[in-house]
Design an enzyme around this catalytic site. Structure first.
Site, PDB file in Angstrom:
ATOM      1  CD  GLU A 103     -13.962  -3.289   9.418  1.00  9.82           C
ATOM      2  OE1 GLU A 103     -14.365  -3.348   8.244  1.00  9.82           O
ATOM      3  OE2 GLU A 103     -12.764  -3.127   9.703  1.00  9.82           O
ATOM      4  CG  ASP A 104     -15.414  -4.582   4.858  1.00 10.20           C
ATOM      5  OD1 ASP A 104     -14.868  -4.388   5.967  1.00 10.20           O
ATOM      6  OD2 ASP A 104     -14.756  -4.723   3.818  1.00 10.20           O
ATOM      7  CG  ASP A 107     -10.416 -12.709   7.138  1.00  7.98           C
ATOM      8  OD1 ASP A 107     -10.194 -13.867   7.491  1.00  7.98           O
ATOM      9  OD2 ASP A 107     -10.407 -12.351   5.947  1.00  7.98           O
ATOM     10  CG  PHE A 156     -10.360 -13.876  -1.895  1.00  8.25           C
ATOM     11  CD1 PHE A 156      -9.123 -13.700  -1.291  1.00  8.25           C
ATOM     12  CD2 PHE A 156     -10.943 -12.798  -2.556  1.00  8.25           C
ATOM     13  CE1 PHE A 156      -8.477 -12.471  -1.367  1.00  8.25           C
ATOM     14  CE2 PHE A 156     -10.296 -11.573  -2.630  1.00  8.25           C
ATOM     15  CZ  PHE A 156      -9.057 -11.414  -2.041  1.00  8.25           C
ATOM     16  NE  ARG A 169     -11.661  -0.941  -2.095  1.00  3.89           N
ATOM     17  CZ  ARG A 169     -11.149  -1.474  -0.993  1.00  3.89           C
ATOM     18  NH1 ARG A 169     -11.911  -2.003  -0.079  1.00  3.89           N
ATOM     19  NH2 ARG A 169      -9.835  -1.483  -0.804  1.00  3.89           N
TER      20      ARG A 169
HETATM   21  C1  PRP Z   1     -10.491  -5.714   5.954  1.00  7.95           C
HETATM   22  C2  PRP Z   1     -11.739  -5.391   6.748  1.00  7.95           C
HETATM   23  C3  PRP Z   1     -11.242  -5.291   8.147  1.00  7.95           C
HETATM   24  C4  PRP Z   1     -10.072  -6.262   8.171  1.00  7.95           C
HETATM   25  C5  PRP Z   1     -10.543  -7.520   8.809  1.00  7.95           C
HETATM   26  O1  PRP Z   1      -9.838  -4.533   5.624  1.00  7.95           O
HETATM   27  O2  PRP Z   1     -12.351  -4.208   6.312  1.00  7.95           O
HETATM   28  O3  PRP Z   1     -10.790  -3.985   8.465  1.00  7.95           O
HETATM   29  O4  PRP Z   1      -9.702  -6.521   6.829  1.00  7.95           O
HETATM   30  O5  PRP Z   1      -9.491  -8.454   8.872  1.00  7.95           O
HETATM   31  P1  PRP Z   1      -9.051  -9.150  10.241  1.00  7.95           P
HETATM   32  O6  PRP Z   1     -10.299  -9.571  10.954  1.00  7.95           O
HETATM   33  O7  PRP Z   1      -8.230 -10.325   9.769  1.00  7.95           O
HETATM   34  O8  PRP Z   1      -8.250  -8.191  11.032  1.00  7.95           O
HETATM   35  P2  PRP Z   1      -8.587  -4.467   4.608  1.00  7.95           P
HETATM   36  O9  PRP Z   1      -7.322  -4.549   5.386  1.00  7.95           O
HETATM   37  O10 PRP Z   1      -8.791  -5.468   3.515  1.00  7.95           O
HETATM   38  O11 PRP Z   1      -8.675  -2.979   4.041  1.00  7.95           O
HETATM   39  P3  PRP Z   1      -9.836  -2.277   3.161  1.00  7.95           P
HETATM   40  O12 PRP Z   1     -11.047  -2.157   4.076  1.00  7.95           O
HETATM   41  O13 PRP Z   1      -9.247  -0.948   2.819  1.00  7.95           O
HETATM   42  O14 PRP Z   1     -10.125  -3.145   1.965  1.00  7.95           O
END
Ligand code: PRP
Length: 187
Positions: A103-104, A107, A156, A169
């Site tokens: 994962e990136d 949150d 953010f 990105r």
């Molecule tokens: C981001 C990230 C995780 C998620 C984390 O994805 O890549 O999948 O949010 O958030 P959390 O810990 O609050 O669940 P996002 O929904 O922004 O989609 P993307 O990767 O397509 O930008």
């Protein structure tokens, strides 16, 4: 894309390209140690994880396969609901595999908490998580994350896979967005 291409939309660089590279190399070394003699199935979570997946995978020496999932929270703007929908599922069968979710960012932790449980139910030998970033102050659930690149403040962040309205990105670093960018939209 460079920092200068963003003009005053960039507030600051939080983690440089070099720092990301060095940290991913350390994480890859840890992964190689932990999975010695095994094979790994890296599961990238679209779309944010593409950069981490590409660079982390290239730094790992252990034999590995790569697969991808796309997930989304139910409804719009309810990212933290914890109810996740699969938009694109894995092509691989997880039976007998050592799964490492890439994962990136973590949150609230709700996406990963759900995903880990979901993948664990498919018969793998193990399921672990590697994330470049984690926001401890934003955590709503406790997720056991084996490999964390950087713990960051609850700001953010954009770049290195992370977007704001699908942009930025392709920045090679992780930065914060100047408030005027998102304040202008919410007014
Ligand atoms: C981001 C990230 C995780 C998620 C984390 O994805 O890549 O999948 O949010 O958030 P959390 O810990 O609050 O669940 P996002 O929904 O922004 O989609 P993307 O990767 O397509 O930008």
């Amino acid at each position: 894309m460079k920092a200068s291409d963003m003009g005053d939309d960039l507030e600051k660089i939080l983690i440089t390209e070099e720092e990301i590279k060095q940290r991913l190399a350390q994480m890859a070394a840890e992964i190689d140690r932990d999975y010695e003699g095994k094979e790994i199935l890296l599961v990238g979570v679209l779309r944010g994880a593409i950069m981490v997946m590409a660079d982390l995978a290239r730094a790992i020496s252990t034999p590995l396969e790569m697969d991808w999932m796309a997930v989304s929270s139910y409804g719009s703007g309810t990212k933290s609901s914890g109810v996740v929908r699969i938009l694109k599922d894995l092509d691989s069968d997880l039976t007998g595999k050592h799964v490492l979710i890439v994962e990136d960012i973590i949150d609230s932790g709700l996406t990963l908490s759900w995903l880990k449980t979901n993948l664990a139910s498919r018969g793998p030998v193990s399921v672990e998580i590697a994330t470049l970033l984690r926001k401890p102050e934003a955590a709503k659930v406790d997720v056991d994350v084996k490999y964390v690149g950087f713990d960051i403040p609850n700001e953010f962040v954009i770049g290195y896979g992370l977007d704001y309205a699908e942009k930025y990105r392709n920045l090679p670093f992780v930065g914060t967005l100047a408030p005027h960018v998102y304040e202008a939209v919410s007014e």
